[in-house]
Design an enzyme around this catalytic site. Structure first.
Site, PDB file in Angstrom:
ATOM      1  N   PHE A   1       0.545  -1.249   0.136  1.00 37.21           N
ATOM      2  CA  PHE A   1       0.019  -0.070   0.050  1.00 37.21           C
ATOM      3  C   PHE A   1       0.847   1.195   0.015  1.00 37.21           C
ATOM      4  CE2 PHE A   1      -2.571   3.243   1.465  1.00 37.21           C
ATOM      5  CZ  PHE A   1      -3.951   2.930   1.219  1.00 37.21           C
ATOM      6  N   CYS A   2       1.782   1.295   0.910  1.00 36.76           N
ATOM      7  CA  CYS A   2       2.543   2.417   0.968  1.00 36.76           C
ATOM      8  C   CYS A   2       3.765   2.509  -0.332  1.00 36.76           C
ATOM      9  CB  CYS A   2       3.510   2.326   2.330  1.00 36.76           C
ATOM     10  SG  CYS A   2       2.313   2.543   3.838  1.00 36.76           S
ATOM     11  N   VAL A   3       4.183   1.574  -0.570  1.00 40.41           N
ATOM     12  CA  VAL A   3       4.914   1.476  -1.994  1.00 40.41           C
ATOM     13  C   VAL A   3       4.210   2.072  -3.076  1.00 40.41           C
ATOM     14  CG1 VAL A   3       5.968  -0.089  -3.807  1.00 40.41           C
ATOM     15  CG2 VAL A   3       6.374  -0.413  -1.337  1.00 40.41           C
TER      16      VAL A   3
END
Length: 334
Positions: free
Chosen positions: A85-87
């Site tokens: 998700f953060c990538v």
């Protein structure tokens, strides 16, 4: 975004009041988005929400270090922590800085052409002092630790779906999203603007690497807010979690659950589910399952779940802090 949330019902921006409403308003002003899934999922706990936002704002958005460089740190930490998700989010934000080749290179596991950015990326994959001047240490270390915390929250409480149908996997979509965010990313908000949101919260000492800066104040506020979630565990379970994380070497635990057996051994039966969940969030948040949450939750509220996950995430973040803030490079004044 509705499909992003696994275990909590967020406070929607339209109906948000009090501290939550103030955070959302600042998100919209300084980040360019009122609806960000990570902050929405923290919204049942206004204190954790505000402190997390304050730290991200003061380290990643404000300050003097280049935003592109700090986005490389955010993306590198997210890759190391295996947080899809953060990538996806920070690949898009690197596109927003205008360097599209850099965004896709880092996301694919490559090395930036710029040697300074390559050094920062390598730092996120290792431990020890970073390749930055002492005057900017609080920004770079603060950004790295922000995402050690945020990655764990996102992996535990959100799905991988940054966009519907996983459209974030498309390079074209990431590039277009970055172009839409470019105006906000290129603005630098004034340092300290997030601190009024946490000014009335309990706080401990500021970390030595950021003492006297807005980053230090925000980190101290998040540490206090997150540590308070440990009160949801009994003393034996809380001690088991902190001891296990204190021995963590920064690597991912072996597959399977055998690594949990030692820390949980000897705990009363009623304490094991909470300790297991906190440990998973700390050391392998992407392995949190519905069964893990259900085994602990019982009548616990969304706020309780956020607070317990914050305790696990911050326990690991403090361990990461110890691993990356050894000081030889800082003493050299680079």
């Amino acid at each position: 975004m509705a499909g992003s949330f696994r275990y909590v019902t967020p406070v929607e921006p339209k109906g948000a009041t009090g501290r939550v409403g103030e955070v959302y308003a600042q998100l919209a002003e300084d980040f360019g988005m009122a609806r960000m899934a990570v902050f929405l999922t923290l919204s049942p706990s206004p204190e954790v929400l505000a402190a997390t936002w304050a730290l991200l704002r003061e380290s990643l958005l404000a300050g003097d270090a280049p935003r592109t460089a700090k986005e490389v740190v955010a993306l590198g930490v997210s890759l190391a922590n295996r947080c899809p998700f953060c990538v996806a989010a920070h690949t898009t934000l690197l596109h927003a800085t205008g360097d599209h080749h850099l965004a896709e290179t880092v996301a694919a596991g490559g090395t930036p052409r710029d040697p300074e950015l390559a050094g920062l990326l390598a730092w996120t994959r290792s431990r020890g002092p970073g390749p930055f001047p002492v005057v900017l240490a609080h920004e770079y270390i603060g950004t790295a630790l922000t995402f050690h915390f945020v990655n764990r929250i996102a992996s535990a409480l959100l799905t991988e779906n940054l966009l519907p149908a996983n459209l974030q996997r498309s390079r074209l979509v990431r590039s277009m999203g970055g172009r839409m965010m470019s105006g906000a990313v290129r603005r630098t908000p004034a340092a300290g603007g997030g601190l009024p949101l946490v000014a009335d919260l309990p706080v401990g000492p500021e970390p030595a690497w950021a003492a006297g800066t807005p980053v230090g104040a925000a980190y101290a506020a998040l540490r206090a807010a997150a540590q308070a979630g440990g009160e949801l565990l009994g003393p034996p379970a809380r001690s088991a979690v902190t001891r296990a994380v204190a021995a963590w070497d920064g690597e991912h635990p072996p597959m399977g659950g055998a690594w949990l057996a030692g820390p949980l051994a000897g705990l009363p039966a009623g304490e094991r589910a909470g300790a297991r969940l906190a440990l998973l969030v700390a050391l392998a948040p992407y392995r949190v399952t519905d069964a893990d949450v259900a085994a602990w939750r019982g009548s616990a509220t969304d706020e309780d779940l956020v607070r317990l996950c914050a305790f696990g995430a911050m326990t690991a973040t403090e361990r990461a802090e110890a691993l990356i803030t050894v000081t030889p490079a800082l003493r050299e004044g680079r």
